[in-house]
Design an enzyme around this catalytic site. Structure first.
Site, PDB file in Angstrom:
ATOM      1  CG  HIS A 148      19.469   5.171 -46.066  1.00  0.00           C
ATOM      2  ND1 HIS A 148      19.610   4.631 -44.956  1.00  0.00           N
ATOM      3  CD2 HIS A 148      20.514   5.671 -46.865  1.00  0.00           C
ATOM      4  CE1 HIS A 148      21.180   5.142 -44.767  1.00  0.00           C
ATOM      5  NE2 HIS A 148      21.408   5.649 -45.892  1.00  0.00           N
ATOM      6  CB  CYS A 164      22.530   8.252 -47.402  1.00  0.00           C
ATOM      7  SG  CYS A 164      22.986   7.319 -48.726  1.00  0.00           S
TER       8      CYS A 164
END
Length: 188
Positions: A148, A164
């Site tokens: 992301h 992440c």
């Protein structure tokens, strides 16, 4: 014979003694097994063939040691490297094979159960400048693991996530447009 030493010669000599050790250190190449600790990506070259049998729809290798994401298009004509943020610790780092299963522009963020254990006051955040997922997110088939964007550009090049892989917003937007659902991903 008398030597004239000018101030210019003296300064040049002093500068050379300071630069030489720095340039010698710059020639040293860290081993890939060593954890990089500075706030910069020292990209290690990758070849998709070292990780996948075929390119399929496309391929992504997230190299947590060099803090870089490598992307290859399905036809092999497009190869790109992006600087990333990576997980804060090895315990938060999942390694192995996965794939992109969903993509979202303007994602909402919800704390994971483990984050809520550590930070019970955290609340979900909708799309916008306070959202830690930035402007675009690609969801992997591992629960709670994403590639992301981030609004906090200080995180790129650092171990700063709970698992992440983060990119600058403009870079995730570019990668998002290039990456079809089904793209294979390897975290190393």
């Amino acid at each position: 014979m008398t030597q004239n030493v000018s101030r210019r010669h003296l300064l040049a000599g002093a500068a050379a003694t300071l630069i030489l050790p720095a340039s010698a250190r710059a020639q040293e190449t860290p081993r890939t097994s060593e954890r990089v600790t500075r706030n910069t990506s020292s990209f290690v070259a990758q070849d998709w063939r070292d990780h996948f049998d075929t390119l399929g729809a496309g391929a992504i290798v997230c190299d947590t040691a060099s803090r870089a994401l490598h992307f290859w298009s399905g036809d092999g004509q497009d190869y790109r490297v992006y600087p990333t943020s990576v997980p804060k610790t090895d315990e938060l780092t999942r390694r192995g094979y996965t794939r992109v299963v969903r993509k979202k522009v303007g994602p909402s963020w919800t704390p994971t159960p483990s984050q809520l254990e550590r930070f019970p006051d955290w609340k979900p955040i909708g799309p916008g400048p306070d959202n830690p997922l930035g402007t675009h997110a690609m969801y992997l088939d591992w629960p709670a693991y994403l590639i992301h964007g981030t609004h906090d550009t200080r995180k790129i090049g650092r171990p700063s996530s709970d698992g992440c892989i983060g990119l600058y917003n403009e870079k995730i937007e570019e990668l998002f447009a290039l990456t079809p659902i089904g793209t294979q991903v390897r975290m190393i």
